[in-house]
Write a protein that holds these residues in place. Structure first.
Motif, PDB file in Angstrom:
ATOM      1  N   GLY A   1       0.786  -1.231   0.000  1.00 39.50           N
ATOM      2  CA  GLY A   1       0.000   0.000   0.000  1.00 39.50           C
ATOM      3  C   GLY A   1       0.813   1.273   0.000  1.00 39.50           C
ATOM      4  N   ALA A   2       2.121   1.175   0.128  1.00 45.22           N
ATOM      5  CA  ALA A   2       2.953   2.381   0.192  1.00 45.22           C
ATOM      6  C   ALA A   2       3.087   3.008  -1.189  1.00 45.22           C
ATOM      7  N   ARG A   3       3.092   4.323  -1.204  1.00 48.11           N
ATOM      8  CA  ARG A   3       3.310   5.031  -2.462  1.00 48.11           C
ATOM      9  C   ARG A   3       4.808   5.183  -2.676  1.00 48.11           C
ATOM     10  N   ILE A   4       5.299   4.722  -3.813  1.00 51.33           N
ATOM     11  CA  ILE A   4       6.728   4.782  -4.122  1.00 51.33           C
ATOM     12  C   ILE A   4       6.957   5.847  -5.178  1.00 51.33           C
ATOM     13  N   THR A   5       7.881   6.748  -4.891  1.00 47.98           N
ATOM     14  CA  THR A   5       8.204   7.829  -5.813  1.00 47.98           C
ATOM     15  C   THR A   5       9.338   7.407  -6.728  1.00 47.98           C
ATOM     16  N   GLY A   6       9.115   7.540  -8.032  1.00 48.46           N
ATOM     17  CA  GLY A   6      10.177   7.217  -8.979  1.00 48.46           C
ATOM     18  C   GLY A   6      10.267   5.727  -9.245  1.00 48.46           C
ATOM     19  N   SER A   7      11.330   5.347  -9.911  1.00 46.64           N
ATOM     20  CA  SER A   7      11.549   3.946 -10.280  1.00 46.64           C
ATOM     21  C   SER A   7      12.454   3.279  -9.249  1.00 46.64           C
ATOM     22  N   VAL A   8      11.837   2.571  -8.308  1.00 47.77           N
ATOM     23  CA  VAL A   8      12.604   1.893  -7.267  1.00 47.77           C
ATOM     24  C   VAL A   8      12.914   0.480  -7.723  1.00 47.77           C
ATOM     25  N   HIS A   9      14.170   0.094  -7.669  1.00 46.74           N
ATOM     26  CA  HIS A   9      14.557  -1.255  -8.072  1.00 46.74           C
ATOM     27  C   HIS A   9      15.639  -1.767  -7.144  1.00 46.74           C
ATOM     28  N   SER A  10      15.924  -3.045  -7.238  1.00 44.19           N
ATOM     29  CA  SER A  10      16.868  -3.681  -6.324  1.00 44.19           C
ATOM     30  C   SER A  10      18.286  -3.146  -6.537  1.00 44.19           C
ATOM     31  N   MET A  11      18.981  -2.892  -5.441  1.00 43.55           N
ATOM     32  CA  MET A  11      20.356  -2.404  -5.498  1.00 43.55           C
ATOM     33  C   MET A  11      20.980  -2.511  -4.122  1.00 43.55           C
ATOM     34  N   MET A  12      22.290  -2.393  -4.068  1.00 46.12           N
ATOM     35  CA  MET A  12      23.019  -2.383  -2.802  1.00 46.12           C
ATOM     36  C   MET A  12      23.974  -1.205  -2.808  1.00 46.12           C
ATOM     37  N   TYR A  13      23.985  -0.460  -1.713  1.00 47.12           N
ATOM     38  CA  TYR A  13      24.872   0.698  -1.576  1.00 47.12           C
ATOM     39  C   TYR A  13      25.861   0.396  -0.461  1.00 47.12           C
ATOM     40  N   ALA A  14      27.145   0.282  -0.818  1.00 40.94           N
ATOM     41  CA  ALA A  14      28.195  -0.031   0.157  1.00 40.94           C
ATOM     42  C   ALA A  14      28.967   1.233   0.483  1.00 40.94           C
ATOM     43  N   SER A  15      28.914   1.642   1.743  1.00 41.15           N
ATOM     44  CA  SER A  15      29.650   2.824   2.195  1.00 41.15           C
ATOM     45  C   SER A  15      31.087   2.432   2.525  1.00 41.15           C
TER      46      SER A  15
END
Length: 282
Positions: free
Chosen positions: A211-225
């Motif tokens: 039910g959440a509204r998602i802004t933009g094109s959200v897709h799978s990814m990983m961000y490593a700091s």
């Protein structure tokens, strides 16, 4: 010593960062090589990751390039000093290079944030779920290749067992919790394990509900700091392999994507409640 035939992603990254410093200084490869007393090919091999480079030489080059970011230079010198081979090196030649490169990235990251839209994040998968997911993705995979893939995936979880475990946040869409990749029994076990790891000190699991509204094109990814933003890395997965991104405009876009997905996700307590509810519905 001959050039490396297959430098790792981390070795290539060190070389690429040295190339960026040289280019910002407006210096040619030939000029940089002359400073080191070598030929143009030497700098080319260093910048492609095919030649190793000492921490002392990294600092010399950085000074010659008038690099002023002390934290970046220190981090690059530390990368150059790395000599110990991690557990993932045993899988080079067994699995494709992207697998050990991913484990090395996770090992060195100070923090990892991940979005998964269609399946449970690899770091949080049970052995049974991982096995079914891999079999479903690679038709006819023989057991001799399946077993090391599963063991490799489970071994990646070692980043949570260290004295200072890696900080990790998983933003998991509800679709991933309901997709039928395996039997109900295996999926219930996976959901229960996900609920369990959500209590681990360094792990945060947040569910993005339908039910959440998602802004933009959200897709799978990983961000490593990496401790300093210029050395952060984004890893993208697809049915045809994985890739690494590290250009600053790319990193900036994926930081925005993470914030967008985070704004749509439930908080950790609400997410645990959702996990329990979905598990009971299996």
């Amino acid at each position: 010593m001959p050039p490396r035939s297959y430098p790792t992603a981390r070795q290539r990254r060190l070389g690429a960062e040295l190339r960026k410093l040289r280019e910002r200084a407006g210096m040619s490869g030939a000029t940089a090589a002359a400073f080191l007393g070598g030929e143009r090919a030497q700098i080319s091999h260093i910048e492609s990751g095919r030649y190793g480079v000492s921490a002392e030489r990294v600092r010399r080059l950085a000074a010659h390039y008038s690099a002023t970011d002390r934290h970046l230079v220190d981090a690059l010198a530390q990368m150059a000093e790395e000599r110990t081979k991690g557990w993932w090196e045993a899988y080079r030649g067994v699995l494709s290079p992207g697998f050990p490169d991913l484990a090395e990235l996770e090992h060195h990251a100070t923090g990892v944030r991940q979005i998964q839209m269609l399946h449970i994040p690899g770091l949080l998968q049970t052995r049974e779920y991982a096995r079914e997911l891999i079999l479903g993705g690679v038709a006819g995979l023989p057991e001799a290749e399946l077993a090391p893939r599963v063991e490799f995936r489970i071994s990646r979880r070692g980043i949570f067992d260290r004295p200072v475990p890696t900080r990790y946040e998983a933003l998991v869409h509800e679709a991933a919790l309901r997709m039928r990749y395996c039997s109900d029994e295996v999926m219930r076990g996976q959901l229960e394990f996900l609920h369990e790891v959500s209590h681990w000190p360094s792990v945060t699991v947040r569910v993005i509900p339908f039910g959440a509204r998602i802004t933009g094109s959200v897709h799978s990814m990983m961000y490593a700091s990496a401790g300093i933003p210029p050395l952060d890395t984004v890893q993208l997965d697809s049915a045809f392999g994985s890739g690494f991104l590290d250009a600053e405009p790319q990193l900036a876009r994926y930081r925005v994507l993470l914030e967008s997905a985070g704004a749509a996700a439930l908080d950790p307590d609400e997410s645990r409640t959702a996990l329990r509810r979905i598990s009971r519905e299996r």
